[in-house]
Design a protein around this motif. Structure first.
Motif, PDB file in Angstrom:
ATOM      1  N   LEU A 195       0.824  -1.216   0.000  1.00 55.46           N
ATOM      2  CA  LEU A 195       0.000   0.000   0.000  1.00 55.46           C
ATOM      3  C   LEU A 195       0.857   1.264   0.000  1.00 55.46           C
ATOM      4  O   LEU A 195       0.483   2.276  -0.574  1.00 55.46           O
ATOM      5  CB  LEU A 195      -0.940   0.005   1.207  1.00 55.46           C
ATOM      6  CG  LEU A 195      -2.022  -1.070   1.205  1.00 55.46           C
ATOM      7  CD1 LEU A 195      -2.750  -1.101   2.540  1.00 55.46           C
ATOM      8  CD2 LEU A 195      -3.006  -0.835   0.066  1.00 55.46           C
TER       9      LEU A 195
ATOM     10  N   SER B 285       3.037   2.418  -3.628  1.00 55.37           N
ATOM     11  CA  SER B 285       2.378   2.776  -4.881  1.00 55.37           C
ATOM     12  C   SER B 285       3.149   3.931  -5.513  1.00 55.37           C
ATOM     13  O   SER B 285       3.729   4.751  -4.809  1.00 55.37           O
ATOM     14  CB  SER B 285       0.928   3.178  -4.621  1.00 55.37           C
ATOM     15  OG  SER B 285       0.868   4.289  -3.772  1.00 55.37           O
TER      16      SER B 285
ATOM     17  N   LEU C 137      -4.022   5.002   6.885  1.00 48.82           N
ATOM     18  CA  LEU C 137      -3.337   3.714   6.805  1.00 48.82           C
ATOM     19  C   LEU C 137      -2.797   3.305   8.177  1.00 48.82           C
ATOM     20  O   LEU C 137      -2.895   2.137   8.576  1.00 48.82           O
ATOM     21  CB  LEU C 137      -2.181   3.824   5.802  1.00 48.82           C
ATOM     22  CG  LEU C 137      -1.714   2.576   5.100  1.00 48.82           C
ATOM     23  CD1 LEU C 137      -2.862   1.859   4.417  1.00 48.82           C
ATOM     24  CD2 LEU C 137      -0.640   2.941   4.081  1.00 48.82           C
TER      25      LEU C 137
END
Length: 178
Positions: A155, A158, A170
């Motif tokens: 995640l 990216s 997150l």
């Protein structure tokens, strides 16, 4: 194995792993190549293939980490060290600096693509740790990444730069899952 996968493996075997990873070389492709090469034909070959896959995975994780920007690397280290900080003085020191950076107590937002290196230099400048301590901690944690920690790395790595709000979300999500 198709031509595209063969090209990825050729790059990897010629020492161009960064190029291969950037173009999509993955663990399933490596496993398929090992199968085609006959590594799984014997117990000894299977053991060797298993070791090669583990080394491949560690190299792939190292590549992903090297692509993180400073804020991304700070989020990653903050969450990796959260679990260890009560038991490990190195983790505690890394966690403190990473927390300060993530929550904008220190301004590293303008750091370019040399994120992990810049972050480790900041940790060294602000603590009693040396480069070997920081890198040993990271290397030891990378070996035993949990499924959630591996997903977190995906995640974070990216290609587009994410807004800080994304990282805060997150962090909350990751902490809730653990």
């Amino acid at each position: 194995m198709n031509k595209a996968k063969e090209q990825l493996m050729d790059w990897y075997l010629q020492g161009e792993s960064r190029v291969a990873f950037r173009h999509g070389l993955s663990e399933p492709i490596m496993a398929e190549w090992l199968q085609e090469q006959g590594y799984y034909g014997s117990e000894q070959g299977s053991a060797l293939a298993g070791r090669m896959l583990r080394e491949f995975k560690a190299e792939q994780i190292g590549y992903r980490i090297s692509c993180l920007g400073a804020i991304q690397a700070s989020v990653w280290l903050l969450l990796l060290t959260d679990r260890d900080k009560d038991k490990d003085q190195t983790a505690e020191l890394i966690n403190t600096v990473a927390f300060d950076i993530v929550f904008n107590i220190r301004d590293l937002a303008d750091v370019d693509g040399t994120g992990l290196y810049q972050l480790s230099m900041t940790i060294i400048d602000d603590t009693e740790l040396d480069q070997a301590d920081v890198m040993d901690y990271i290397d030891n944690r990378v070996v035993d990444l949990s499924a959630n920690e591996s997903k977190l790395l995906e995640l974070l790595s990216s290609p587009q730069q994410q807004p800080r709000a994304y990282y805060y979300g997150l962090i909350d999500l990751y902490r809730a899952l653990n």
